[in-house]
Write an enzyme that holds these catalytic residues in place. Structure first.
Site, mmCIF file in Angstrom:
data_model
loop_
_atom_site.group_PDB
_atom_site.id
_atom_site.type_symbol
_atom_site.label_atom_id
_atom_site.label_comp_id
_atom_site.label_asym_id
_atom_site.label_seq_id
_atom_site.Cartn_x
_atom_site.Cartn_y
_atom_site.Cartn_z
ATOM 1 N NE ARG A 300 -1.565 1.911 3.514
ATOM 2 C CZ ARG A 300 -1.278 1.689 4.798
ATOM 3 N NH1 ARG A 300 -1.800 0.688 5.456
ATOM 4 N NH2 ARG A 300 -0.447 2.482 5.443
ATOM 5 C CG HIS A 304 -5.702 2.425 6.651
ATOM 6 N ND1 HIS A 304 -5.882 1.142 6.214
ATOM 7 C CD2 HIS A 304 -6.842 2.782 7.279
ATOM 8 C CE1 HIS A 304 -7.097 0.727 6.577
ATOM 9 N NE2 HIS A 304 -7.681 1.709 7.209
ATOM 10 C CE1 TYR A 313 1.552 2.167 8.675
ATOM 11 C CE2 TYR A 313 0.519 3.894 9.963
ATOM 12 C CZ TYR A 313 0.578 3.134 8.811
ATOM 13 O OH TYR A 313 -0.323 3.348 7.818
HETATM 14 C C1 LIG Z 1 -15.023 -5.675 11.570
HETATM 15 C C2 LIG Z 1 -14.117 -4.476 11.565
HETATM 16 N N1 LIG Z 1 -13.233 -4.301 12.565
HETATM 17 C C3 LIG Z 1 -12.408 -3.217 12.557
HETATM 18 C C4 LIG Z 1 -12.485 -2.304 11.555
HETATM 19 C C5 LIG Z 1 -11.547 -1.089 11.553
HETATM 20 N N2 LIG Z 1 -10.573 -1.214 10.452
HETATM 21 C C6 LIG Z 1 -10.707 -0.529 9.323
HETATM 22 S S1 LIG Z 1 -9.507 -0.894 8.218
HETATM 23 C C7 LIG Z 1 -8.754 -1.977 9.273
HETATM 24 C C8 LIG Z 1 -7.496 -2.723 8.874
HETATM 25 C C9 LIG Z 1 -7.712 -3.604 7.693
HETATM 26 O O1 LIG Z 1 -6.499 -4.104 7.221
HETATM 27 P P1 LIG Z 1 -6.426 -5.130 6.052
HETATM 28 O O2 LIG Z 1 -7.485 -6.163 6.218
HETATM 29 O O3 LIG Z 1 -5.030 -5.611 5.927
HETATM 30 O O4 LIG Z 1 -6.846 -4.290 4.763
HETATM 31 P P2 LIG Z 1 -6.185 -2.994 4.128
HETATM 32 O O5 LIG Z 1 -6.917 -1.808 4.739
HETATM 33 O O6 LIG Z 1 -4.744 -2.998 4.416
HETATM 34 O O7 LIG Z 1 -6.468 -3.081 2.664
HETATM 35 C C10 LIG Z 1 -9.464 -2.041 10.479
HETATM 36 C C11 LIG Z 1 -9.075 -2.883 11.619
HETATM 37 C C12 LIG Z 1 -13.444 -2.511 10.530
HETATM 38 N N3 LIG Z 1 -13.566 -1.681 9.478
HETATM 39 N N4 LIG Z 1 -14.234 -3.612 10.539
#
Ligand SMILES: Cc1ncc(C[n+]2csc(CCOP(=O)(O)OP(=O)(O)O)c2C)c(N)n1
Length: 404
Positions: A300, A304, A313
């Site tokens: 990425r 985020h 980080y």
């Molecule tokens: C069920 C749930 N728990 C927590 C969140 C908060 N949250 C938003 S993005 C994220 C991290 C996601 O990381 P990843 O699955 O690696 O996907 P990326 O954003 O890196 O594409 C979190 C914990 C959420 N959206 N949904």
């Protein structure tokens, strides 16, 4: 977590050899572990426990000798279309971030650096196939027939953004992590039930593999042989949590083995590898052989979301080390070597997409605003007192904001 994830290629882990082979298991009662899920030549060759990654282009966009065997049969026009779709995603993403910075839309995630995994996988499928998205697949959404206007409408707080014109078998994006994985398994099951020939593709992040829905969705799809392609975009971070702190699993693709489906690590910044892998997975699924898990190894490159500061980080060195792996640079170099693209084409395309985005943003701003009552009112037939309280508080906040 600081510093780059060393990645799966250093892996020498294999449960049939070495000290971890029988840890915690009684070999007399369990027998040898089944470690290879045979799904056809490409899945056997890229058994995730061998720590190999499917890659066709090197980081300078040259064809790799070892990858030639898997080179997808794409015409010059298809190669250019794929690259153009990635450029479109990049420009639309950049514009959306700039509109957010101008206060014209709300917080949004960026797909910078992940265009090949999203675009290549969608363009490898057929229009009748289903896309069940997360929130970082703008390139795939546009390649599937979604519109920039809908993308901007969604992040302006309008649910109209979730239904793309012509309904191109593209589900609304899912913000709750991996909820879309169970939706994809359900659609896959309905295809089996109806005896259809479509496949479903769904996307989630490396962090998503730690969620319950990931396990439930993959298990269901494997048991019922649902035609689902599970794409894990391993972009190395779940917000600030590095991949290594996310799971004890050596690779994400190897999680497929426990469910009884083929898994494969793919260079997610190599457009041609993404197309080849998705085609193989689709062929497998369409033949009634069930789901596949593809780990797209990528990065990425942006934040985020527009509310995030990755400098807290991750290091500048790490970010720099991924810059030359940019999927657009690699594919552009490949097209240049075939004399299929040039700077004039690129400039014209970028200008055209920029104009399309500005037009879409203006249309979204001219749309009727979503009433606050809709946001709170849709969840229950009668709004519970806590939601009534929250709505009143929010209205008060908006009135204060207007008066400033
Ligand atoms: C069920 C749930 N728990 C927590 C969140 C908060 N949250 C938003 S993005 C994220 C991290 C996601 O990381 P990843 O699955 O690696 O996907 P990326 O954003 O890196 O594409 C979190 C914990 C959420 N959206 N949904």
């Amino acid at each position: 977590m600081h510093g780059p994830d060393p990645g799966p290629l250093r892996s020498s882990f294999h449960p049939s050899v070495g000290p971890s082979a029988s840890r915690g298991l009684d070999r007399q009662t369990t027998g040898p572990l089944p470690v290879v899920i045979s799904g056809g030549p490409v899945f056997d060759a890229f058994d995730p426990l061998k720590g190999k990654m499917l890659r066709i282009l090197d980081e300078q966009g040259r064809l790799l000798k070892a990858g030639q065997k898997y080179l997808p049969d794409l015409s010059p026009a298809e190669l250019c279309d794929g690259y153009a779709a990635m450029v479109r995603a990049r420009v639309a993403d950049e514009r959306a971030v700039s509109y957010q910075r101008q206060g014209r839309i709300y917080t949004l995630p960026t797909n910078l650096g992940q265009e090949a995994a999203a675009v290549g996988s969608i363009l490898a499928l057929r229009p009748e196939d289903w896309m069940v998205q997360s929130y970082r697949e703008l390139g795939g959404v546009l390649a599937k027939g979604g519109t920039v206007k809908n993308h901007l409408a969604y992040f302006s707080g309008s649910e109209t953004g979730s239904v793309h014109p012509g309904r191109p078998r593209l589900l609304p994006l899912s913000v709750p992590i991996t909820s879309q994985v169970t939706h994809a398994a359900g659609i896959g099951h309905s295809i089996v039930y109806r005896g259809g020939s479509e496949v479903v593709i769904t996307f989630f992040g490396d962090g998503g593999t730690s969620q319950g829905d990931f396990n439930e969705g993959l298990n269901w799809a494997a048991v019922f042989k649902c035609p689902v392609i599970f794409v894990c975009n391993n972009n190395q971070y779940a917000i600030s949590l590095g991949r290594k702190s996310q799971t004890g699993s050596e690779t994400l693709a190897q999680k497929a083995i426990a469910f009884g489906m083929p898994g494969m690590i793919v260079d997610g910044n190599d457009y041609l590898a993404v197309v080849a892998a998705t085609r193989a997975a689709a062929e497998h699924a369409r033949a009634g052989r069930g789901p596949v898990l593809l780990e797209m190894y990528t990065y990425r490159m942006g934040a985020h979301t527009t509310s995030d500061d990755p400098s807290i980080y991750r290091s500048k060195e790490e970010e720099e080390s991924w810059k030359h792996k940019d999927p657009l640079l690699r594919m552009r170099a490949y097209l240049d070597s075939l004399k299929l693209w040039d700077d004039a084409k690129e400039a014209e395309l970028r200008e055209q997409v920029g104009h399309e985005c500005d037009q879409a943003m203006a249309e979204v701003e001219a749309m009727e605003r979503t009433p606050i009552e809709d946001i709170f009112g849709y969840q229950y037939e009668t709004m519970p007192p806590e939601l009534v309280r929250q709505m009143a508080e929010y209205k008060q906040f908006l009135a204060w904001k207007e008066a400033r």
